[in-house]
Design a protein around this motif. Structure first.
Motif, PDB file in Angstrom:
ATOM      1  N   LYS A 134       1.260  -1.654   0.089  1.00 51.89           N
ATOM      2  CA  LYS A 134      -0.015   0.159   0.637  1.00 51.89           C
ATOM      3  C   LYS A 134       0.497   0.974  -0.027  1.00 51.89           C
ATOM      4  CE  LYS A 134      -3.892  -2.492   2.166  1.00 51.89           C
ATOM      5  NZ  LYS A 134      -4.830  -1.899   2.743  1.00 51.89           N
ATOM      6  N   SER A 135       1.765   1.406   0.947  1.00 51.79           N
ATOM      7  CA  SER A 135       2.818   2.301   1.165  1.00 51.79           C
ATOM      8  C   SER A 135       3.922   2.671   1.822  1.00 51.79           C
ATOM      9  CB  SER A 135       1.055   3.616   1.590  1.00 51.79           C
ATOM     10  OG  SER A 135       1.501   3.431   3.430  1.00 51.79           O
ATOM     11  N   VAL A 136       4.689   3.205   1.650  1.00 52.66           N
ATOM     12  CA  VAL A 136       5.737   3.149   2.671  1.00 52.66           C
ATOM     13  C   VAL A 136       6.003   5.042   2.687  1.00 52.66           C
ATOM     14  CG1 VAL A 136       7.308   3.406   0.532  1.00 52.66           C
ATOM     15  CG2 VAL A 136       8.093   3.489   2.557  1.00 52.66           C
ATOM     16  N   GLY A 137       6.145   5.091   3.996  1.00 49.10           N
ATOM     17  CA  GLY A 137       6.432   7.084   4.468  1.00 49.10           C
ATOM     18  C   GLY A 137       4.864   7.718   4.099  1.00 49.10           C
ATOM     19  N   PRO A 138       5.490   8.784   3.326  1.00 48.09           N
ATOM     20  CA  PRO A 138       4.606   9.507   2.526  1.00 48.09           C
ATOM     21  C   PRO A 138       3.823   9.103   0.774  1.00 48.09           C
ATOM     22  CG  PRO A 138       6.568  10.705   2.413  1.00 48.09           C
ATOM     23  CD  PRO A 138       7.094   8.965   2.968  1.00 48.09           C
ATOM     24  N   LEU A 139       4.099   7.897   0.801  1.00 45.92           N
ATOM     25  CA  LEU A 139       4.529   7.511  -0.538  1.00 45.92           C
ATOM     26  C   LEU A 139       3.510   6.630  -0.852  1.00 45.92           C
ATOM     27  CD1 LEU A 139       7.998   7.744  -2.162  1.00 45.92           C
ATOM     28  CD2 LEU A 139       6.308   9.662  -1.695  1.00 45.92           C
ATOM     29  N   ARG A 140       2.367   6.692  -1.325  1.00 45.25           N
ATOM     30  CA  ARG A 140       1.348   5.793  -1.881  1.00 45.25           C
ATOM     31  C   ARG A 140       1.416   5.091  -3.095  1.00 45.25           C
ATOM     32  NH1 ARG A 140       1.468   6.961   2.718  1.00 45.25           N
ATOM     33  NH2 ARG A 140       0.296   7.381   3.980  1.00 45.25           N
ATOM     34  N   PHE A 141       1.259   4.053  -2.893  1.00 43.54           N
ATOM     35  CA  PHE A 141       1.586   3.275  -4.050  1.00 43.54           C
ATOM     36  C   PHE A 141       0.289   3.174  -5.582  1.00 43.54           C
ATOM     37  CE2 PHE A 141       3.928  -0.349  -1.901  1.00 43.54           C
ATOM     38  CZ  PHE A 141       5.122   0.337  -1.996  1.00 43.54           C
ATOM     39  N   GLY A 142       0.745   3.742  -6.860  1.00 43.32           N
ATOM     40  CA  GLY A 142      -0.242   4.061  -7.429  1.00 43.32           C
ATOM     41  C   GLY A 142      -0.830   6.059  -7.644  1.00 43.32           C
ATOM     42  N   MET A 143       0.418   6.540  -7.147  1.00 40.29           N
ATOM     43  CA  MET A 143       1.181   7.890  -7.032  1.00 40.29           C
ATOM     44  C   MET A 143       1.663   8.729  -8.543  1.00 40.29           C
ATOM     45  SD  MET A 143       2.240   9.784  -3.589  1.00 40.29           S
ATOM     46  CE  MET A 143       1.347  10.367  -2.431  1.00 40.29           C
ATOM     47  N   LYS A 144       1.101   9.667  -9.036  1.00 43.08           N
ATOM     48  CA  LYS A 144       1.781  10.336 -10.042  1.00 43.08           C
ATOM     49  C   LYS A 144       2.832  10.825  -9.571  1.00 43.08           C
ATOM     50  CE  LYS A 144      -2.646  10.675 -12.714  1.00 43.08           C
ATOM     51  NZ  LYS A 144      -4.018  11.295 -12.548  1.00 43.08           N
ATOM     52  N   PRO A 145       3.663  10.997 -11.169  1.00 41.07           N
ATOM     53  CA  PRO A 145       4.823  11.844 -10.897  1.00 41.07           C
ATOM     54  C   PRO A 145       4.855  13.357  -9.767  1.00 41.07           C
ATOM     55  CG  PRO A 145       4.804  10.476 -12.425  1.00 41.07           C
ATOM     56  CD  PRO A 145       3.874  10.842 -11.892  1.00 41.07           C
ATOM     57  N   GLN A 146       3.481  13.585 -10.189  1.00 38.09           N
ATOM     58  CA  GLN A 146       4.274  15.484  -9.024  1.00 38.09           C
ATOM     59  C   GLN A 146       3.604  15.130  -8.031  1.00 38.09           C
ATOM     60  OE1 GLN A 146       2.426  14.216 -12.503  1.00 38.09           O
ATOM     61  NE2 GLN A 146       1.944  15.887 -13.989  1.00 38.09           N
ATOM     62  N   GLU A 147       2.355  13.542  -7.852  1.00 44.43           N
ATOM     63  CA  GLU A 147       2.271  13.945  -6.155  1.00 44.43           C
ATOM     64  C   GLU A 147       3.460  13.029  -5.403  1.00 44.43           C
ATOM     65  OE1 GLU A 147      -2.080  12.460  -6.850  1.00 44.43           O
ATOM     66  OE2 GLU A 147      -0.795  11.055  -7.891  1.00 44.43           O
ATOM     67  N   VAL A 148       4.013  12.350  -6.261  1.00 53.34           N
ATOM     68  CA  VAL A 148       5.638  12.451  -5.341  1.00 53.34           C
ATOM     69  C   VAL A 148       6.611  13.180  -4.714  1.00 53.34           C
ATOM     70  CG1 VAL A 148       7.742  10.389  -5.572  1.00 53.34           C
ATOM     71  CG2 VAL A 148       5.637   9.818  -6.369  1.00 53.34           C
ATOM     72  N   ALA A 149       7.097  13.922  -5.898  1.00 51.17           N
ATOM     73  CA  ALA A 149       7.055  14.839  -5.843  1.00 51.17           C
ATOM     74  C   ALA A 149       6.579  16.204  -4.561  1.00 51.17           C
ATOM     75  CB  ALA A 149       7.933  15.765  -6.706  1.00 51.17           C
ATOM     76  N   ALA A 150       5.664  16.343  -4.690  1.00 50.52           N
ATOM     77  CA  ALA A 150       4.883  16.437  -3.769  1.00 50.52           C
ATOM     78  C   ALA A 150       5.351  16.646  -2.584  1.00 50.52           C
ATOM     79  CB  ALA A 150       3.586  17.124  -3.882  1.00 50.52           C
ATOM     80  N   ALA A 151       4.606  14.909  -1.751  1.00 58.46           N
ATOM     81  CA  ALA A 151       5.155  14.593  -1.036  1.00 58.46           C
ATOM     82  C   ALA A 151       6.255  14.076  -0.790  1.00 58.46           C
ATOM     83  CB  ALA A 151       4.351  12.743  -1.157  1.00 58.46           C
ATOM     84  N   LEU A 152       7.059  14.608  -1.357  1.00 54.93           N
ATOM     85  CA  LEU A 152       8.139  14.240  -0.690  1.00 54.93           C
ATOM     86  C   LEU A 152       8.917  15.650  -0.449  1.00 54.93           C
ATOM     87  CD1 LEU A 152      10.440  11.613  -2.377  1.00 54.93           C
ATOM     88  CD2 LEU A 152       9.571  11.319  -0.555  1.00 54.93           C
ATOM     89  N   GLY A 153       8.377  16.913  -0.900  1.00 58.28           N
ATOM     90  CA  GLY A 153       9.360  18.482  -0.615  1.00 58.28           C
ATOM     91  C   GLY A 153       9.787  18.378  -1.444  1.00 58.28           C
ATOM     92  N   GLU A 154      10.053  17.377  -2.640  1.00 58.29           N
ATOM     93  CA  GLU A 154      11.480  18.393  -3.806  1.00 58.29           C
ATOM     94  C   GLU A 154      11.479  17.766  -4.220  1.00 58.29           C
ATOM     95  OE1 GLU A 154      15.221  16.278  -3.227  1.00 58.29           O
ATOM     96  OE2 GLU A 154      14.052  14.629  -1.680  1.00 58.29           O
ATOM     97  N   GLU A 155      11.841  18.019  -5.774  1.00 56.30           N
ATOM     98  CA  GLU A 155      12.209  17.699  -6.766  1.00 56.30           C
ATOM     99  C   GLU A 155      13.170  16.663  -7.704  1.00 56.30           C
ATOM    100  OE1 GLU A 155      10.073  18.980  -9.898  1.00 56.30           O
ATOM    101  OE2 GLU A 155       9.685  20.189  -8.304  1.00 56.30           O
ATOM    102  N   PRO A 156      12.792  16.084  -8.980  1.00 50.42           N
ATOM    103  CA  PRO A 156      13.349  14.548  -8.915  1.00 50.42           C
ATOM    104  C   PRO A 156      14.981  15.648  -8.962  1.00 50.42           C
ATOM    105  CG  PRO A 156      12.102  14.796  -9.993  1.00 50.42           C
ATOM    106  CD  PRO A 156      11.589  15.954  -9.584  1.00 50.42           C
ATOM    107  N   THR A 157      16.422  14.485  -8.550  1.00 48.07           N
ATOM    108  CA  THR A 157      17.613  14.924  -9.047  1.00 48.07           C
ATOM    109  C   THR A 157      17.770  14.579 -10.532  1.00 48.07           C
ATOM    110  OG1 THR A 157      18.173  15.201  -7.306  1.00 48.07           O
ATOM    111  CG2 THR A 157      19.792  14.822  -8.362  1.00 48.07           C
ATOM    112  N   THR A 158      17.130  13.283 -10.982  1.00 52.25           N
ATOM    113  CA  THR A 158      18.207  12.469 -12.194  1.00 52.25           C
ATOM    114  C   THR A 158      16.200  11.570 -12.371  1.00 52.25           C
ATOM    115  OG1 THR A 158      18.499  10.941 -11.611  1.00 52.25           O
ATOM    116  CG2 THR A 158      20.146  12.457 -12.166  1.00 52.25           C
ATOM    117  N   ARG A 159      15.861  11.857 -14.373  1.00 50.79           N
ATOM    118  CA  ARG A 159      14.506  11.109 -13.824  1.00 50.79           C
ATOM    119  C   ARG A 159      15.420   9.941 -15.935  1.00 50.79           C
ATOM    120  NH1 ARG A 159       9.516  15.040 -14.359  1.00 50.79           N
ATOM    121  NH2 ARG A 159       8.921  13.372 -12.748  1.00 50.79           N
ATOM    122  N   HIS A 160      14.642   9.273 -16.571  1.00 47.73           N
ATOM    123  CA  HIS A 160      15.030   8.785 -16.431  1.00 47.73           C
ATOM    124  C   HIS A 160      13.781   7.561 -17.181  1.00 47.73           C
ATOM    125  CE1 HIS A 160      19.499   7.868 -15.453  1.00 47.73           C
ATOM    126  NE2 HIS A 160      19.161   7.543 -14.465  1.00 47.73           N
TER     127      HIS A 160
END
Length: 282
Positions: free
Chosen positions: A196-222
């Protein structure tokens, strides 16, 4: 024994595949590509080595496996199946005495042009206790492997075409050569709710939601390009992974033509301490 830029054990750079097989007591390359047709490679499973051949069908590189390859020596240094930190220290000491430069390769391990050495490391494997259901399992240590090359590849072994056909590391993120483990008191404490989840991250989140939950922008993207219709060429670029260096996690996304990317987080070195729980903590 390694004779830098000349050969290793019974193998000499410049040999053709038949000569290599003969030098290895008739060993057969059970896994190969382009063997005997010019540029190519062959993995001799029984010997734990991979022979890489240049455009003239001559031996230009020998990769020695960490677990089942021969125990290669350079002077009084054992190169294979040892803790990487020990081999690195001994190579640096020898290079200093010989006034030879040591660089770091793509994996952050020592690479020495003057000797045609590019070191690496692999997870050590071992068998379970004796019994009818013995199987191989990963151990808790890393051990050394090596790519040994002739003079024409010594400057950039992994960037050369023959080697890249055997192992293409161009898409691998370069390692800085250190293992930055964050102090425990500096790590966040995350609860894990399985599936289901780990910390503030929920499986199924979209990339924008992941960045918002972590409070930072991705360092690298693939990502990758999907294949469009034959007359359209490459399709839309699809995000597959985001790395967040401050938090210490990478988010992996599953996507397709009918749905946007969805995430699955995973920690990397220095990331948060994950604790399993039956439900997410408040």
């Amino acid at each position: 024994m390694l004779e830098p830029l000349v050969g290793v054990g019974p193998l000499r750079f410049g040999m053709n595949p038949d000569e290599v097989a003969s030098a290895l007591d008739g060993a057969i390359a059970h896994i190969s590509q382009g063997l005997g047709e010019g540029t190519g490679w062959g993995h001799y499973t029984d010997r734990g080595v991979t022979a890489v051949y240049g455009k003239d069908n001559n031996l230009v590189a020998v990769a020695v496996d960490a677990m089942d390859g021969p125990l290669v020596r350079l002077g009084d240094i054992d190169l294979i199946a040892r803790p990487p930190s020990q081999v690195r220290a001994e190579l640096q000491q020898l290079a200093f005495r010989e006034n030879v430069s040591v660089h770091l390769n793509w994996s952050g391990d020592p690479e020495i042009e003057a000797w045609g050495i590019s070191m690496g490391a692999a997870q050590e494997q071992g068998r379970t206790a004796d019994g009818p259901e013995r199987y191989v399992q990963r151990l808790d240590t890393m051990v050394t492997e090596a790519l040994l090359v002739g003079p024409e590849l010594a400057k950039n072994p992994f960037e050369s075409e023959p080697v890249s056909q055997w192992r293409d590391v161009r898409d691998e993120p370069p390692h800085p050569g250190i293992w930055p483990v964050r102090a425990e008191q500096e790590r966040q404490r995350w609860d894990w709710t399985p599936l289901k989840s780990v910390g503030p991250l929920r499986f199924g989140m979209k990339p924008q939601e992941v960045a918002a939950a972590l409070g930072e922008e991705p360092t690298t993207r693939h990502g990758r390009y999907s294949f469009g219709s034959p007359w359209e060429g490459l399709g839309q670029w699809i995000l597959t992974e985001d790395r967040f260096d401050h938090t210490g996690v990478s988010a992996h996304y599953a996507s397709g033509f009918s749905r946007p990317p969805l995430s699955a987080p995973s920690p990397f070195t220095g990331g948060p301490d994950r604790r399993s729980s039956s439900r997410a903590s408040s």
